[in-house]
Structures are given as C-alpha cells and as structure tokens.
Write an enzyme that holds these catalytic residues in place. Structure first.
Site, short mmCIF file in Angstrom:
data_model
loop_
_atom_site.label_atom_id
_atom_site.label_comp_id
_atom_site.label_asym_id
_atom_site.label_seq_id
_atom_site.Cartn_x
_atom_site.Cartn_y
_atom_site.Cartn_z
N LYS A 1 -21.13 25.08 -22.38
CA LYS A 1 -20.23 24.27 -23.21
C LYS A 1 -19.72 23.05 -22.43
O LYS A 1 -19.63 23.08 -21.20
CB LYS A 1 -19.05 25.11 -23.71
CG LYS A 1 -18.04 25.48 -22.65
CD LYS A 1 -16.69 25.86 -23.27
CE LYS A 1 -15.61 25.80 -22.19
NZ LYS A 1 -14.29 25.51 -22.63
N LYS B 1 -13.94 20.41 -19.24
CA LYS B 1 -13.23 19.44 -18.39
C LYS B 1 -13.57 19.69 -16.94
O LYS B 1 -13.84 18.78 -16.19
CB LYS B 1 -11.72 19.63 -18.54
CG LYS B 1 -11.15 19.12 -19.81
CD LYS B 1 -9.62 19.11 -19.67
CE LYS B 1 -8.99 19.82 -20.85
NZ LYS B 1 -8.56 21.18 -20.58
N LYS C 1 -15.92 31.70 -14.16
CA LYS C 1 -15.22 30.79 -13.25
C LYS C 1 -15.28 31.24 -11.80
O LYS C 1 -14.99 30.47 -10.89
CB LYS C 1 -13.77 30.56 -13.71
CG LYS C 1 -13.67 29.69 -14.97
CD LYS C 1 -12.29 29.11 -15.21
CE LYS C 1 -12.31 28.14 -16.39
NZ LYS C 1 -11.02 27.61 -16.76
P1 ATP Z 1 -11.45 23.76 -18.53
O1 ATP Z 1 -12.82 23.25 -18.21
O2 ATP Z 1 -10.37 23.22 -17.62
O3 ATP Z 1 -11.40 25.25 -18.71
P2 ATP Z 1 -11.81 23.17 -21.27
O4 ATP Z 1 -12.65 21.97 -21.37
O5 ATP Z 1 -12.47 24.49 -21.48
O6 ATP Z 1 -11.05 23.14 -19.91
P3 ATP Z 1 -9.29 23.90 -22.52
O7 ATP Z 1 -8.06 23.15 -22.19
O8 ATP Z 1 -9.50 25.20 -21.84
O9 ATP Z 1 -10.62 23.01 -22.29
O10 ATP Z 1 -9.36 24.13 -24.09
C1 ATP Z 1 -8.58 23.47 -25.07
C2 ATP Z 1 -9.14 23.77 -26.42
O11 ATP Z 1 -10.42 23.14 -26.58
C3 ATP Z 1 -9.39 25.26 -26.66
O12 ATP Z 1 -9.01 25.58 -27.99
C4 ATP Z 1 -10.86 25.43 -26.49
O13 ATP Z 1 -11.37 26.50 -27.26
C5 ATP Z 1 -11.38 24.09 -27.00
N1 ATP Z 1 -12.66 23.74 -26.36
C6 ATP Z 1 -12.87 23.60 -25.03
N2 ATP Z 1 -14.14 23.26 -24.79
C7 ATP Z 1 -14.75 23.19 -26.00
C8 ATP Z 1 -16.07 22.86 -26.42
N3 ATP Z 1 -17.01 22.54 -25.56
N4 ATP Z 1 -16.34 22.86 -27.73
C9 ATP Z 1 -15.38 23.17 -28.64
N5 ATP Z 1 -14.12 23.49 -28.32
C10 ATP Z 1 -13.79 23.50 -27.02
#
Ligand code: ATP
Ligand code: LTN
Length: 341
Positions: free
Chosen positions: A206, A209, A123
């Site tokens: 991955k 968001k 990040k």
């Molecule tokens: P950000 O981009 O703001 O970090 P994020 O998309 O990584 O957000 P989080 O809110 O951090 O999402 O994660 C919520 C849940 O979703 C966590 O358990 C995380 O492991 C899961 N998760 C996030 N991205 C993925 C993905 N691409 N595939 C599977 N699981 C995911």
C-alpha cells in the site's frame, strides 16, 4: 437505565471517530481511503477526528518535524473541508484521557492478541522485533482507547486498519462483559473503491507515508508537474492489456482505481475505454491533478495563519475532553480504581 444507557438514548446522531498519524506528508491513499470520507461524514454524524501524535512516537521521529507535521496535518484536514463548527478536530496528546484509558485497556487486552497484529509484523520485518519500541507493540490498544473513549459507532478507515478495529471491538466487548456496559462497540466503515491505494513503484504494497519511496507516493502537496511525473512513471504490468484485476494486474488496477475515484466512475467501466497504458496514465495524471487542486489552493490560505490552526485544535481538544473524561472516569470506577474525592 445506567448513565451510559441514558447518554446513549439521548444521543440522536451516530458518532464517528477516526485518526491520522502526523508522520510525514499525507498522501493520496490517506485522502482517498480516509480523509475525503470524513469531510462528507461530518454532515451526517457527530464526528471526531484525531491527529494521533502519540501513535507517531512508535517509530523514530525528529521532534521539531513531528511538531511541524502535526500543525500541517491540522491545516490539511481543514483544507480537505473539515469544518470545526461542524465536527471536532483535535490532537491526541492534548487529551490525556487517551493514554490513561490505554493503560486500563492494556490490562484487558492479551499479549497473544497483540502478537497477531499483522502491522506489527510488517513494521518489524526489517529491523527485527527485538529492537522495536514497546509502544509499537501496544499501539493497537491506544487506538482502541481513541475509539472507545468517544462511544464511536462508526470508524471510517482504509482497509489496512481492519484488524486493529476488530481488536478494538474485542477489547470493548471483553471490558463490558467483565466490568459492566461502559463502551459502545464500533463498526468499521471501509470504502468500496480506493480503500487501499497502492504504491506507484511497487503496487503489491500500500502507498504509505513511512514506507513508500518518494516516487511511490503522491503527496497531497506535490505540485502538478510532480504528480504527473510520478503517475506517468508508475510501474504497470508485463503485458499491455488494460483490465481491472487487482490480483493479477495490480499496477494497472491501481491506476484505474485512482482515475475512477478522481472522475467519480468505476474501475471496470474505465478499463473498457482503454487499450493501452500510455493514454490511461495521461488521463489518470490529469484527473488526479484536478482532484487535488481545490485542496492545495485551500491549504495555501490556511497555513498562512498557523495561529488560526492552533486555535482550532485547542477548541477541538476542549470539546473532545468533555466527552472523553467522563468515559475514562466511568471505566476507571468500573475496574475498581478509587475516585479522587
Ligand atoms: P504510516 O506509513 O506512517 O503508517 P499511513 O500512510 O499508513 O502512515 P496513517 O496515518 O496510518 O497513514 O492512516 C491514516 C488513514 O489513511 C487511515 O484511515 C488509513 O486506513 C488510511 N490509509 C493509509 N494508507 C492508505 C492507502 N494506501 N490507501 C487507502 N487508505 C489508506
Ligand atoms: N492506527 C491508525 C490511526 C489511528 C486511528 C485511530 C484510526 C489511530 N487511532 C482511531 C481510526 C480510529 C493508522 O495507523 N492508520
């Protein structure tokens, strides 16, 4: 037997806790890797699901948008089938014990171990670590506090959170051996298929968001035609062979995984049925649209009554505090803080 031992013995069910950031529109990765498992776990375990708004502050957020997204995530969790009569859904900042325990644990964790967190490195790769918020660096300790406050045995997360969970275990074990057995040491629960849904435009990262482009992620509330367009335009691999091999063929393997999750099959079995990308993309798009349809329909009903969602979250915070506050008090006492009489 100490208080914790007693409370533990009296607890008949495994305790589960997980968290999600209200940082943007939830996407297919969040649902497949995390939220859909929460909906099934709630019936087998004593489950706590936390909307981690304090974590969201580690990156720039528009205040009005953060508030709106927090409510939206609450509604989406309900739409995904979380039942507030069965599990506990709450907002992290409504339970001050989270940042309070986090401070105590910051005095247990070391600078060196936080430095090794790959998510911090990722990040800060763009903007440099000098400008990063201090909270982005200490964030995994707040996550450890989220988990340890509830004596969670099991933490269902996507694969990207494995390292943070390992840290929560290390901090919990170190605390217990220095100050006495206060915390339960949690286990990660990472799904076999769909633990890491990849970005549709860059399948080597991955789906995220905050970091995926709009074309790279399928938002849970995208209309069917948008979902279809994004999946049909997904980046595939240079040759045209359909094979499940996430390392060598990340684009096609990601589509196979999505189709497998949406149709309750396995990516390897599905690979054998296709010899071209086109039909695979068409089927994956149609399957994902159907997979998300019940969630989208339920969401429209739930968000029509925002006050109802707020009420559910307030009741969730009360339930969460009844577990978190005694844990915080026990940890503070063990570390030598004088209780307020
Ligand atoms: P950000 O981009 O703001 O970090 P994020 O998309 O990584 O957000 P989080 O809110 O951090 O999402 O994660 C919520 C849940 O979703 C966590 O358990 C995380 O492991 C899961 N998760 C996030 N991205 C993925 C993905 N691409 N595939 C599977 N699981 C995911
Ligand atoms: N760090 C996690 C979200 C998160 C979490 C938690 C997950 C915060 N606290 C406690 C499980 C348990 C993330 O960014 N996905």
């Amino acid at each position: 037997m100490g208080d914790r031992g007693l409370a533990h013995t009296m607890r008949l069910m495994t305790r589960v806790l997980s968290g999600i950031q209200p940082t943007g529109d939830l996407h297919l990765g969040n649902f497949v890797g995390a939220v859909r498992h929460w909906a099934s776990d709630q019936h087998q375990h004593d489950s706590y699901y936390c909307i981690v708004d304090l974590h969201a502050l580690t990156l720039e957020q528009d205040p009005a948008e953060l508030r709106a997204k927090t409510l939206q995530v609450g509604a989406l969790l309900l739409a995904a089938g979380l039942d507030p009569d069965v599990c506990t859904i709450f907002v992290q900042s409504h339970v001050p014990a989270h940042p309070q325990l986090s401070w105590l644990l910051e005095c247990v964790a070391s600078f060196g171990e936080l430095r090794r967190m790959t998510q911090f490195k990722d990040k800060t790769a763009k903007g440099g670590e000098g400008a990063a918020r201090a909270g982005l660096f200490t964030y995994p300790v707040l996550m450890a506090a989220d988990i340890l406050l509830y004596h969670a045995d099991r933490v269902p997360v996507g694969d990207d959170q494995r390292q943070h969970l390992e840290l929560a275990r290390d901090i919990g074990e170190r605390f217990n051996s220095r100050y006495g057995e206060i915390f339960t040491i949690p286990q990660a629960a990472i799904p076999k298929v769909g633990a890491r849904v990849m970005d549709l435009q860059d399948p080597t990262i991955k789906m995220s968001k905050s970091r995926s482009s709009p074309q790279g992620k399928v938002s849970l509330l995208d209309p069917p035609e948008v979902i279809t367009r994004k999946i049909k335009r997904a980046v595939t691999d240079v040759d045209s062979e359909v094979r499940y091999d996430p390392k060598a063929k990340p684009g096609v393997s990601n589509l196979l995984e999505l189709l497998a999750v949406a149709t309750d099959s396995t990516p390897k079995e599905l690979a054998a049925k296709y010899d071209q990308y086109g039909p695979l993309k068409n089927d994956a798009a149609a399957a994902v649209v159907e997979f998300l349809r019940p969630l989208q329909t339920a969401y429209a009903d739930i968000i029509a009554d925002p006050a109802g969602v707020t009420k559910v979250l307030a009741a969730g915070a009360d339930k969460a505090e009844s577990v978190a506050n005694p844990t915080l008090a026990a940890a503070a006492l063990a570390m030598g803080l004088l209780p307020r009489s």
